[in-house]
Design an enzyme around this catalytic site. Structure first.
Site, PDB file in Angstrom:
ATOM      1  CG  ASP A 156       3.547   1.784   9.560  1.00 49.22           C
ATOM      2  OD1 ASP A 156       3.754   1.886   8.201  1.00 49.22           O
ATOM      3  OD2 ASP A 156       3.210   2.388  10.117  1.00 49.22           O
ATOM      4  CB  CYS A 163      -4.895  10.050  11.675  1.00 45.99           C
ATOM      5  SG  CYS A 163      -2.985   9.753  11.848  1.00 45.99           S
ATOM      6  NE  ARG A 193       0.892  10.745  10.292  1.00 47.70           N
ATOM      7  CZ  ARG A 193       0.309   9.875   9.811  1.00 47.70           C
ATOM      8  NH1 ARG A 193      -0.842   9.218  10.016  1.00 47.70           N
ATOM      9  NH2 ARG A 193       0.905   9.141   8.603  1.00 47.70           N
ATOM     10  NE  ARG A 248      -7.289   4.289   5.986  1.00 46.37           N
ATOM     11  CZ  ARG A 248      -6.118   4.843   6.890  1.00 46.37           C
ATOM     12  NH1 ARG A 248      -6.423   4.965   8.093  1.00 46.37           N
ATOM     13  NH2 ARG A 248      -5.165   5.302   6.050  1.00 46.37           N
ATOM     14  CE  LYS A 287      -1.604   1.409   3.944  1.00 44.41           C
ATOM     15  NZ  LYS A 287      -1.510   2.814   4.293  1.00 44.41           N
ATOM     16  CG  ASN A 288       2.197   2.638   3.463  1.00 43.89           C
ATOM     17  OD1 ASN A 288       1.080   3.049   3.410  1.00 43.89           O
ATOM     18  ND2 ASN A 288       2.667   2.332   4.828  1.00 43.89           N
TER      19      ASN A 288
END
Ligand code: EPZ
Length: 422
Positions: A309, A117, A122, A401, A22-23
């Site tokens: 993460d 978030c 952020r 997500r 995803k990243n």
């Protein structure tokens, strides 16, 4: 709203496939803006965040279509609306990474400031610092970042380190902008994450001239134009790490396919310290564990350090350890929404600022719990798989997500997870 009903305990055993990252996909999708024409990306995971990024690109004027086998075609021939609207950006923080490519391609861009978030504030001061250094005029207007460079961008030397070290998307933004700047740009204290390496490789395929890839010092010789290309994104090392933790916490054995261990040296090292067996095999690894889980200390850092993460997922694992572990979160000091939820499952965890002491006691007990952010949600699934009884994980839209068909993949190797609508 949907939730997971998880019956535990279970022992995971079998083959599991890691999706594309995803990243890596998100900044690479943004980078497609730099080249008029069709770029074809392969192994782009089917995730909510990816769909939102596709919607954003279409708002800019791109055409985004999905092909078979997780292929994505981005036609960036026309960019007639260089604006990232609040409605989309507020749902996808990573939208900020259209700032650099739009500035380079169109000379002007308006992007709504991403909100905060669950993992904390952020800021984007490093993004702004880098783009201003390249000659952009940047101001804040009614919650939007407005950036202009009517005469183009000019290469320069930029130090991009912040109080928490390097910035992944900050590096991505400045790197993408620098590819079309006049002259040479040197980015010091650049992020070294594998996702940034993948982005830089994609940009070089497009005709960029980037050297120092994978190091904290990137040198970019600006070019006049870039051309669209094909590219396969790297495997998702965070999903892979989540599966490794799942094999360990359930005392199972997983053959993890499409995973690049060279992207996860700190994670593999920590697993081995815990006593988990990690055996490299072609295109992945076999992770297995039986016997005690050794208590260890973890400090999260920018790559190649232990990834923030995976902090939450390893906390769940260490709840079952044979002693006390200390977890220090140095990237997002408030990234501990999962601590309260794990406590509901009888975990013995104590938070002191950006440090959590995990007193392993060898047991997690089923309970209804609430997902709060992407990785904390995955942690609750891990805990639910090993806890005695039925765990209900609510607000699983967080999971969708960033994890592709998580319950399908885990049920195929022995989990008992049902997706239900409340
Ligand atoms: C990327 O976010 C990832 N997201 C995050 O993954 C990941 O946790 C993070 O990098 C760190 O590895 C994507 O790639 C889409 P940062 P990013 O800028 O780039 C501070 C997930 O779960 N900072 O590297 O937004 C910041 O507050 C997500 O997949 C500044 O101070 O993170 C943080 O403390 C969550 N000023 C630290 O740097 C800035 O201008 C690292 O943030 C930018 C960041």
């Amino acid at each position: 709203m949907q939730h997971f009903r998880i019956d535990g305990p279970c022992r995971l055993n079998g083959d599991i496939e890691v999706s594309g990252s995803k990243n890596a996909s998100l900044p690479i999708m943004a980078a497609a803006i730099l080249a008029p024409g069709k770029s074809i990306l392969k192994k782009v995971p089917n995730l909510v965040d990816i769909s939102l990024c596709g919607d954003l690109l279409e708002e800019l004027g791109c055409k985004v279509t999905r092909g078979p086998l997780n292929e994505m075609i981005i036609d960036a021939s026309v960019i007639d609306n260089p604006v990232g609207a609040y409605e989309t950006v507020s749902k996808l923080r990573a939208s900020i990474c259209i700032l650099g490519p739009l500035l380079a391609r169109c000379g002007k861009v308006r992007v709504s400031l991403p909100g905060g978030c669950a993992i904390g504030f952020r800021p984007i001061d490093l993004h702004v610092r880098g783009l201003r250094a390249l000659g952009a005029d940047i101001s804040m207007e009614y919650g939007d970042v407005v950036a202009e460079a009517p005469n183009g961008l000019v290469g320069t030397e930029i130090f991009l380190g912040g109080s928490f070290g390097s910035s992944v998307l900050g590096t991505a933004n400045v790197l993408m902008a620098a590819t079309l700047a006049k002259g040479t740009t040197v980015i010091e204290s650049a992020a070294c994450e594998p996702e940034i390496v993948d982005l830089a490789n994609f940009l070089n395929k497009m005709g960029a001239k980037i050297s120092g890839i994978g190091s904290p010092c990137l040198t970019i010789e600006g070019v006049k134009e870039l051309h669209p290309v094909g590219h396969e994104v790297i495997p998702d090392r965070i999903e892979a790490g989540t599966f490794m933790a799942a094999a360990a916490i359930t005392r199972g054995e997983l053959h993890i396919n499409n995973c690049n261990l060279s992207h996860m040296l700190a994670v593999v090292d920590k697993l081995r310290q815990i006593g988990v067996t990690v055996e490299p095999v072609e295109n992945g690894c076999v992770v297995s564990h039986e016997g005690p889980i050794r208590a260890v200390n973890i400090t999260t850092q920018p790559h190649p350090g232990f990834p923030t993460d995976l902090q939450a997922q390893f906390m769940a694992l260490l709840c079952l350890a044979d002693g006390n572990s200390i977890i220090v979160e140095k990237v997002f000091p408030n990234r501990f929404m999962h601590v309260a939820e794990l406590s509901r499952m009888s975990a013995n965890v104590t938070k002191e600022g950006s440090i959590v002491i995990v007193s392993g006691q060898g047991k997690l007990v089923a309970a209804p719990v609430m997902a709060s952010d992407l990785r904390a949600s995955a942690t609750l699934v891990l805990a639910g798989m090993v806890a005695e009884g039925t765990t209900i994980v609510q607000r699983i839209y967080h999971i969708d997500r960033g994890y592709e068909k998580l319950e399908v993949k885990l049920n195929a190797v022995g989990a008992n997870i049902i997706r239900e609508r409340a």
